[in-house]
Design a protein around this motif. Structure first.
Motif, short mmCIF file in Angstrom:
data_model
loop_
_atom_site.label_atom_id
_atom_site.label_comp_id
_atom_site.label_asym_id
_atom_site.label_seq_id
_atom_site.Cartn_x
_atom_site.Cartn_y
_atom_site.Cartn_z
N PRO A 90 23.38 32.97 32.02
CA PRO A 90 23.89 32.81 30.73
C PRO A 90 25.49 32.95 30.80
CG PRO A 90 22.78 34.87 30.97
CD PRO A 90 22.64 34.23 32.00
N GLN A 91 26.09 33.59 31.78
CA GLN A 91 27.41 33.73 32.11
C GLN A 91 28.18 32.14 32.78
OE1 GLN A 91 27.92 37.03 34.19
NE2 GLN A 91 26.62 38.10 32.81
N GLY A 92 27.37 31.12 33.16
CA GLY A 92 27.66 30.03 33.86
C GLY A 92 28.52 29.10 33.10
N ARG A 93 28.98 27.96 33.51
CA ARG A 93 29.38 27.04 32.98
C ARG A 93 28.31 26.39 32.07
NH1 ARG A 93 31.38 21.25 35.51
NH2 ARG A 93 29.93 21.56 37.00
N LEU A 94 28.62 26.06 30.76
CA LEU A 94 27.75 25.37 30.09
C LEU A 94 27.24 24.14 30.41
CD1 LEU A 94 28.56 26.04 26.18
CD2 LEU A 94 26.51 26.56 27.34
N LEU A 95 25.81 23.87 30.44
CA LEU A 95 25.40 22.52 30.82
C LEU A 95 25.46 21.59 29.64
CD1 LEU A 95 23.31 20.77 32.59
CD2 LEU A 95 21.49 21.70 31.22
N ARG A 96 26.24 20.44 29.73
CA ARG A 96 26.42 19.50 28.81
C ARG A 96 26.22 18.25 29.54
NH1 ARG A 96 29.12 21.50 24.34
NH2 ARG A 96 30.35 23.41 24.36
N GLY A 135 22.95 27.21 27.48
CA GLY A 135 23.21 27.66 26.21
C GLY A 135 23.61 29.24 26.01
N ASP A 136 24.38 29.37 24.94
CA ASP A 136 24.63 30.81 24.79
C ASP A 136 23.71 31.51 24.03
OD1 ASP A 136 27.22 30.14 25.76
OD2 ASP A 136 28.18 29.85 23.62
N TYR A 137 22.49 31.82 24.83
CA TYR A 137 21.52 32.73 24.49
C TYR A 137 20.77 33.19 25.76
CZ TYR A 137 19.79 28.11 25.06
OH TYR A 137 19.59 27.04 25.63
N VAL A 138 20.12 34.35 25.81
CA VAL A 138 19.63 34.84 26.81
C VAL A 138 18.24 34.77 27.17
CG1 VAL A 138 19.52 37.01 28.00
CG2 VAL A 138 21.63 36.75 26.93
N LEU A 139 17.71 34.23 27.96
CA LEU A 139 16.37 33.87 28.58
C LEU A 139 16.03 35.10 29.31
CD1 LEU A 139 16.73 30.32 29.43
CD2 LEU A 139 15.87 31.05 27.31
N SER A 140 14.56 34.98 29.34
CA SER A 140 13.97 36.24 30.45
C SER A 140 13.87 35.78 32.02
CB SER A 140 12.71 36.62 30.08
OG SER A 140 12.82 37.36 28.88
N GLY A 141 14.22 34.58 32.04
CA GLY A 141 14.38 34.07 33.61
C GLY A 141 14.98 32.73 33.72
N GLY A 142 15.31 32.17 34.84
CA GLY A 142 16.09 31.36 34.96
C GLY A 142 15.09 29.89 35.24
N GLU A 143 13.77 30.09 35.13
CA GLU A 143 12.80 29.00 35.49
C GLU A 143 12.82 27.82 34.35
OE1 GLU A 143 11.80 32.02 35.91
OE2 GLU A 143 11.71 32.45 38.00
N ILE A 144 12.98 28.64 33.09
CA ILE A 144 13.08 27.43 32.08
C ILE A 144 14.68 26.52 32.15
CG2 ILE A 144 13.25 27.05 29.40
CD1 ILE A 144 11.00 29.11 29.13
N ALA A 145 15.40 27.34 32.40
CA ALA A 145 16.82 26.75 32.32
C ALA A 145 16.73 25.81 33.86
CB ALA A 145 17.82 27.84 32.56
N ALA A 146 16.03 26.30 34.76
CA ALA A 146 16.13 25.18 35.81
C ALA A 146 15.37 24.09 35.45
CB ALA A 146 15.55 25.79 37.00
N ALA A 147 14.24 24.15 34.59
CA ALA A 147 13.45 22.97 34.22
C ALA A 147 14.30 22.12 33.42
CB ALA A 147 12.10 23.33 33.43
#
Ligand code: SAH
Length: 288
Positions: A90-96, A135-147
């Motif tokens: 969540p601290q990274g560059r925003l995916l756009r 996005g500016d919210y916290v997930l419990s893991g990076g898997e959904i973000a990777a998807a």
């Protein structure tokens, strides 16, 4: 393009790879997805990937060693190549959209999925080439973000989408999009949707692309549903009128919902006039 996923939940990805765009991209060979179980890179009998945070506090943190080993094993496969090693965070560059386009030009991308309280900072500083947030919210893991990253990138690869041109017109579409300009282009391969009974040359598609704006509203049959009617102009078959209406609708939608995007979009003189009209009519008192 190869996605290398580093995760403690390799099974997580099963369903998303079995349908939709990722399935298509895998079947078409545009994408290869390799899933690496982080626990395979541990060296203790319990296959430990995490430990308590130095300095105290709740939760657990990914240890650096397995993550370094996993990425180094991947780098060793092609020592000459340089490719992004992305730590989802969540601290990274925003995916756009432009970030997705940038990644779509790579031949290989490593995605590290964190869990718990996150990943030992040395991974971000000395191993990953960047941190990426969805996005500016916290997930419990990076898997959904990777998807999310894989889906956003895969659909940009040539040949993955059924209708290349659908990308040209959608929200955030950039000015320069690689697309296939079949002369007999029709959105749905059917008549009666005002898309094109006649040939639509490539230049038309470029002009009708919404370049950085939100997409215009889309409608399909029936033309009237529970009394709600599809805007008349879309049924008219008048392509010039339809294009104008869509451009105006995209401008209005973007102005209302995402005015921040408007500032970055190159607007023509006509766009500016249209926008003025939209603003004026928005502040008109409603006739009683
Ligand atoms: N303590 C961390 C959050 C950890 S969440 C913090 O406050 O910054 C656990 C993991 O979920 C992260 O390591 C990351 O891989 C993933 N994650 C959570 N939110 C994310 C987001 N918005 N984008 C990308 N990855 C995210």
């Amino acid at each position: 393009m190869i996605f290398d996923l580093v995760t403690i939940f390799p099974d997580f990805f099963t369903s998303i790879l079995e349908q939709g765009i990722l399935k298509r991209a895998l079947a078409g060979g545009q994408v290869e997805i390799r899933i690496h179980d982080l626990r395979d890179f541990t060296d203790d009998v319990h296959r430990t990937v995490d430990d308590r945070p130095f300095g105290g506090g709740p939760g657990m943190v990914f240890k650096p060693e397995p993550v370094f080993r996993a990425v180094e094993a991947l780098r060793a496969e092609s020592p000459q190549a340089s490719f992004p090693v992305i730590l989802l965070s969540p601290q990274g560059r925003l995916l756009r959209q432009p970030v997705a386009e940038e990644l779509a030009r790579e031949t290989r991308v490593v995605l590290i999925c964190g869990r718990y309280e996150g990943v030992d900072q040395r991974v971000a500083e000395h191993l990953a080439t960047e941190e990426l947030s969805i996005g500016d919210y916290v997930l419990s893991g990076g898997e959904i973000a990777a998807a999310v990253v894989m889906e956003a990138v895969a659909r940009l690869l040539p040949g993955v989408l059924g209708n290349e041109e659908s990308r040209v017109e959608e929200s955030f579409a950039p000015v320069a999009v690689v697309y296939d300009c079949r002369p007999d282009f029709d959105h749905h391969g059917r008549d009666g949707f005002g898309a094109s009974e006649t040939a639509s040359p490539a230049s038309d598609l470029i002009q009708s692309g919404q370049h950085g704006l939100l997409d215009f509203p889309q409608y399909t049959r029936p033309a009237e549903f529970r009394g709600y009617k599809v805007p008349e102009v879309l049924l008219s078959g008048n392509h010039a009128e339809i294009r104008r209406w869509r451009r105006r609708a995209a401008l209005e939608k973007t102005w209302r919902k995402r005015p921040d995007l408007l500032a970055k979009v190159p607007l023509s003189g006509e766009d500016r006039r249209t926008l003025e009209e939209i603003k004026v009519s928005a502040f008109q008192p409603v006739a009683s």
